[in-house]
Design a protein around this motif. Sequence first.
Motif, PDB file in Angstrom:
ATOM      1  N   LEU B  22       0.830  -1.209   0.000  1.00 29.20           N
ATOM      2  CA  LEU B  22       0.000   0.000   0.000  1.00 29.20           C
ATOM      3  C   LEU B  22       0.863   1.258   0.000  1.00 29.20           C
ATOM      4  O   LEU B  22       0.517   2.266  -0.618  1.00 29.20           O
ATOM      5  N   PHE B  23       2.017   1.181   0.676  1.00 28.67           N
ATOM      6  CA  PHE B  23       2.926   2.332   0.646  1.00 28.67           C
ATOM      7  C   PHE B  23       3.344   2.648  -0.783  1.00 28.67           C
ATOM      8  O   PHE B  23       3.274   3.794  -1.233  1.00 28.67           O
ATOM      9  N   PHE B  24       3.771   1.606  -1.519  1.00 27.31           N
ATOM     10  CA  PHE B  24       4.212   1.838  -2.892  1.00 27.31           C
ATOM     11  C   PHE B  24       3.062   2.317  -3.766  1.00 27.31           C
ATOM     12  O   PHE B  24       3.234   3.171  -4.634  1.00 27.31           O
ATOM     13  N   PHE B  25       1.865   1.777  -3.539  1.00 29.59           N
ATOM     14  CA  PHE B  25       0.725   2.190  -4.361  1.00 29.59           C
ATOM     15  C   PHE B  25       0.403   3.668  -4.139  1.00 29.59           C
ATOM     16  O   PHE B  25       0.214   4.427  -5.085  1.00 29.59           O
ATOM     17  N   VAL B  26       0.347   4.068  -2.868  1.00 29.40           N
ATOM     18  CA  VAL B  26      -0.061   5.447  -2.595  1.00 29.40           C
ATOM     19  C   VAL B  26       1.021   6.437  -3.030  1.00 29.40           C
ATOM     20  O   VAL B  26       0.733   7.425  -3.715  1.00 29.40           O
ATOM     21  N   SER B  27       2.281   6.150  -2.682  1.00 34.26           N
ATOM     22  CA  SER B  27       3.308   7.131  -3.056  1.00 34.26           C
ATOM     23  C   SER B  27       3.503   7.124  -4.565  1.00 34.26           C
ATOM     24  O   SER B  27       3.736   8.173  -5.173  1.00 34.26           O
ATOM     25  N   GLY B  28       3.360   5.953  -5.207  1.00 30.75           N
ATOM     26  CA  GLY B  28       3.447   5.910  -6.665  1.00 30.75           C
ATOM     27  C   GLY B  28       2.354   6.745  -7.306  1.00 30.75           C
ATOM     28  O   GLY B  28       2.607   7.525  -8.231  1.00 30.75           O
ATOM     29  N   THR B  29       1.118   6.615  -6.778  1.00 33.38           N
ATOM     30  CA  THR B  29       0.012   7.370  -7.368  1.00 33.38           C
ATOM     31  C   THR B  29       0.189   8.870  -7.159  1.00 33.38           C
ATOM     32  O   THR B  29      -0.159   9.675  -8.027  1.00 33.38           O
ATOM     33  N   LEU B  30       0.774   9.245  -6.001  1.00 35.14           N
ATOM     34  CA  LEU B  30       1.063  10.668  -5.796  1.00 35.14           C
ATOM     35  C   LEU B  30       2.044  11.170  -6.848  1.00 35.14           C
ATOM     36  O   LEU B  30       1.868  12.254  -7.418  1.00 35.14           O
ATOM     37  N   TRP B  31       3.088  10.381  -7.129  1.00 42.13           N
ATOM     38  CA  TRP B  31       4.052  10.766  -8.166  1.00 42.13           C
ATOM     39  C   TRP B  31       3.370  10.814  -9.525  1.00 42.13           C
ATOM     40  O   TRP B  31       3.710  11.626 -10.373  1.00 42.13           O
ATOM     41  N   LEU B  32       2.404   9.915  -9.724  1.00 46.74           N
ATOM     42  CA  LEU B  32       1.686   9.921 -11.002  1.00 46.74           C
ATOM     43  C   LEU B  32       0.953  11.247 -11.182  1.00 46.74           C
ATOM     44  O   LEU B  32       1.003  11.864 -12.251  1.00 46.74           O
ATOM     45  N   LEU B  33       0.292  11.700 -10.080  1.00 45.64           N
ATOM     46  CA  LEU B  33      -0.399  12.998 -10.156  1.00 45.64           C
ATOM     47  C   LEU B  33       0.608  14.101 -10.457  1.00 45.64           C
ATOM     48  O   LEU B  33       0.376  14.958 -11.316  1.00 45.64           O
ATOM     49  N   GLY B  34       1.756  14.052  -9.759  1.00 47.04           N
ATOM     50  CA  GLY B  34       2.794  15.049  -9.992  1.00 47.04           C
ATOM     51  C   GLY B  34       3.276  15.024 -11.430  1.00 47.04           C
ATOM     52  O   GLY B  34       3.436  16.072 -12.063  1.00 47.04           O
ATOM     53  N   SER B  35       3.465  13.828 -11.974  1.00 45.64           N
ATOM     54  CA  SER B  35       4.013  13.767 -13.329  1.00 45.64           C
ATOM     55  C   SER B  35       2.964  14.178 -14.358  1.00 45.64           C
ATOM     56  O   SER B  35       3.310  14.737 -15.399  1.00 45.64           O
ATOM     57  N   LEU B 102      10.052  -1.332   3.411  1.00 43.39           N
ATOM     58  CA  LEU B 102       9.499   0.011   3.590  1.00 43.39           C
ATOM     59  C   LEU B 102      10.615   1.062   3.618  1.00 43.39           C
ATOM     60  O   LEU B 102      10.486   2.142   3.027  1.00 43.39           O
ATOM     61  N   ILE B 103      11.723   0.716   4.297  1.00 41.74           N
ATOM     62  CA  ILE B 103      12.858   1.649   4.345  1.00 41.74           C
ATOM     63  C   ILE B 103      13.412   1.853   2.935  1.00 41.74           C
ATOM     64  O   ILE B 103      13.685   2.975   2.503  1.00 41.74           O
ATOM     65  N   ALA B 104      13.543   0.744   2.189  1.00 43.24           N
ATOM     66  CA  ALA B 104      14.026   0.848   0.810  1.00 43.24           C
ATOM     67  C   ALA B 104      13.097   1.756   0.005  1.00 43.24           C
ATOM     68  O   ALA B 104      13.550   2.567  -0.808  1.00 43.24           O
ATOM     69  N   GLY B 105      11.793   1.632   0.254  1.00 40.88           N
ATOM     70  CA  GLY B 105      10.822   2.464  -0.450  1.00 40.88           C
ATOM     71  C   GLY B 105      11.026   3.935  -0.155  1.00 40.88           C
ATOM     72  O   GLY B 105      10.952   4.782  -1.049  1.00 40.88           O
ATOM     73  N   HIS B 106      11.319   4.248   1.124  1.00 39.15           N
ATOM     74  CA  HIS B 106      11.565   5.651   1.461  1.00 39.15           C
ATOM     75  C   HIS B 106      12.834   6.147   0.791  1.00 39.15           C
ATOM     76  O   HIS B 106      12.876   7.269   0.286  1.00 39.15           O
ATOM     77  N   ALA B 107      13.882   5.303   0.789  1.00 40.66           N
ATOM     78  CA  ALA B 107      15.135   5.704   0.142  1.00 40.66           C
ATOM     79  C   ALA B 107      14.883   5.975  -1.338  1.00 40.66           C
ATOM     80  O   ALA B 107      15.416   6.930  -1.913  1.00 40.66           O
ATOM     81  N   TRP B 108      14.068   5.147  -1.946  1.00 45.29           N
ATOM     82  CA  TRP B 108      13.741   5.332  -3.365  1.00 45.29           C
ATOM     83  C   TRP B 108      13.095   6.707  -3.583  1.00 45.29           C
ATOM     84  O   TRP B 108      13.464   7.450  -4.488  1.00 45.29           O
ATOM     85  N   ASN B 109      12.122   7.031  -2.707  1.00 45.61           N
ATOM     86  CA  ASN B 109      11.437   8.318  -2.847  1.00 45.61           C
ATOM     87  C   ASN B 109      12.390   9.497  -2.667  1.00 45.61           C
ATOM     88  O   ASN B 109      12.284  10.495  -3.377  1.00 45.61           O
ATOM     89  N   ILE B 110      13.321   9.348  -1.712  1.00 47.36           N
ATOM     90  CA  ILE B 110      14.302  10.420  -1.510  1.00 47.36           C
ATOM     91  C   ILE B 110      15.154  10.563  -2.763  1.00 47.36           C
ATOM     92  O   ILE B 110      15.429  11.676  -3.235  1.00 47.36           O
ATOM     93  N   GLY B 111      15.548   9.419  -3.345  1.00 48.64           N
ATOM     94  CA  GLY B 111      16.362   9.446  -4.563  1.00 48.64           C
ATOM     95  C   GLY B 111      15.660  10.179  -5.692  1.00 48.64           C
ATOM     96  O   GLY B 111      16.257  11.015  -6.369  1.00 48.64           O
TER      97      GLY B 111
END
Lengths: 238, 482
Positions: B22-35, B102-111
């Motif tokens: 769910l973390f990846f889905f929600v943050s991915g969809t937020l990036w989708l809106l941004g893009s 989850l930590i890897a997911g956060h690192a990805w978002n920071i990247g």
Amino acid sequence: MTLKTLFTGLTLTFGLPWLALVVMPYASMAKIKPVAYDEEKDELKGFFPPARSGSEARGQELYFNLGCIQCHTQVIRPGYAGWDEYKNGWGENQKPGAPSYTRATTPWDYLGENYAAIGVRRVGPDLANAGFRFSSRQEVLSYLYDPQQRGKWNSCPSQRQLFTEVKGAQLSAQAVKVTGSRYVPAEGVQIVPDADANALADYILALKKNYQLPASLGGSKPAAAKAAAPAPPAAPAK
Amino acid sequence: MNTPEDLQQRAVIDRSAKLPVLFFFVSGTLWLLGSCLLGFLASIAQHSPSVFDCALMNWGRLQPAFINAMVYGWGFQAAFGVMIWIMARLCRCPVKNPATVLIAGHAWNIGVTLGLYNIFSGQQAPGEWLEFGQISWLLLLVSFSIIAVWLVAMFVSRPKGADYVSQWYLIGACIWFPWTYITAQVFTHFNSGSGLHAAAVGAWYPNTLLALFFAPVAIGAAYYLVPKIVGRPIHSYQLATVGFWSLAILGGWTGMQKLVGTPLPAWMPAISGMAQILLLIPVICVGWNHFMTVRGHHGIVTASPTLRFTFFSAIFYVTSHLIGALLTLLARYTQFTIAQDAFQITSLYAYFTMAMFGAFYFIVPRLTGCEWLSGTWIRRHFWFNAYGSIALGILLLVGGLAQGQSIDTWNDTIAGAVENSRGYLVGRTVAWVFIGLSNLIFFFHLVLMVLRLGRRSEQATLLHRPEHETADVVITTEGAEA
């Protein structure tokens, strides 16, 4: 499918294009070095292509950093791929309507670049020989300040962030003249280019990828206007 | 297949996967809106640059920001969520230590955030989809590796007999991506030997990423979802095997056809062009397999949200590769034009993104324990996206041909190419508005689901009552366990 079969299969299938298309061509392409002109055959001294100055190298860095490469290419394709060789204004000849020939780009033309600025789209014109398009540094800087001076259709964005507005009654030698721009400076304010703007202008003025090919690479000296040939540089490129 | 032990095992798996997925889905969809927003702004900046009057909003920065946000922000994170869940289900193995993922997911978002900062602050690197700076690419690589290790570990420890086509594709994506990414970064950024070679690798990278990361993830998801919803096994296992290995063999060769006519050794663009056309083989294998699996049950395609999105994406898997082959054959008129973007956007959006939406509609209710609120919202989301992405593809393709025709006329100035393509670019801006709005609906829908405000029901949310009475029974009981 077992893990071993899968891993072996994936490694072999991807390993082949990886080696053949990506890794191995590096060895042959890294061997390309500047070629010395033959004084008798070429009637030129020095090396092909000429070395780049530090300012030009910085200019190319800016060309990537600011995203110029998103819209501009720097390649003259040979006849099988397009009409670039005869395209109006894409070579040395800038007179509209007069067909002329520009030689296709060679691997040597990208020597000294960490990443060849071939580009991906031609939203703007090709810049392989952009240096011939401007008569002076002043003209390049003025263009970078506001490209729409050339016409409303122009979709090139302004790079005004590379210029500083300076107040002063005395006109600075460096100040850029703009005419017909949307950005008219206030009374007594001059537009002075920063170091980066100058580097970018140096780079654009140096874009002349039509140097005479040495005879050893199959080139021949131009029949006429030999005096117009670029001055041979003293040192080889990297 | 649906013994109490099975049901309990699935519940355990879903519980373990819930947080990271769910973390990846929600943050991915937020990036989708941004893009989508960036795509809209970039499109405006291309046809009317004087609308925005600052360096930040130059097309040269907005375009890479848009495509990188879509590729790394949305594409990869959606893929991570789908990969983790499908792999866990297929390997019948709960996600161990989800906190690390989850930590890897956060690192990805920071990247990704740092990378976009690099682009906007005027430090972008050359190379399509490689514009991020040095720190981000290390972060992305490390966090991807962690997730890949988790996925491979699940595959290694799977019980005997838990073997399925989807797993091959997902494992393939896990191995191909880091390999491609390291190669591209090393040869483009740490290469002082040959700038020409660096540019060749820069052209190779986006196509290889599409063929060997985005395509496998979407195909893997489709091979899992289609048989499950239709309730019968895939049409041909043999065809699936052929499709997989032909993709593996051909996928790494494409990309350099974009550099035909440049001073690369001529065989390199030639072989890439050939591979791009031959890619139609795996594409047709997969498309045909899905088509035959669903044959006779097409009523379900219109009724099930998942299947409708997946089916659309399968059609565009074929279409985008036909466009790819066409661009290769018509290189004279399409090289260096916006028609090249038509291939990228139909692959990345009409094909990959739609497949991910399909998977989201299937997976999220199983993780949150409630059903999607409104069939109407899902229908809107589908049609706006379908028309939007078809419009994007057509506008860019035809606009690119118009632009290329002007460029290939020897005495035409660049003003001709700009004017020829401007109308199509305005159309693209409008298409992004529609796509962006429908994704906004989707985001709210998703957030409500994550907050467990969905419908409490035994019945899945369908788009309408299917014609076959048996169909919704199949859908709600999840069909055949693969």
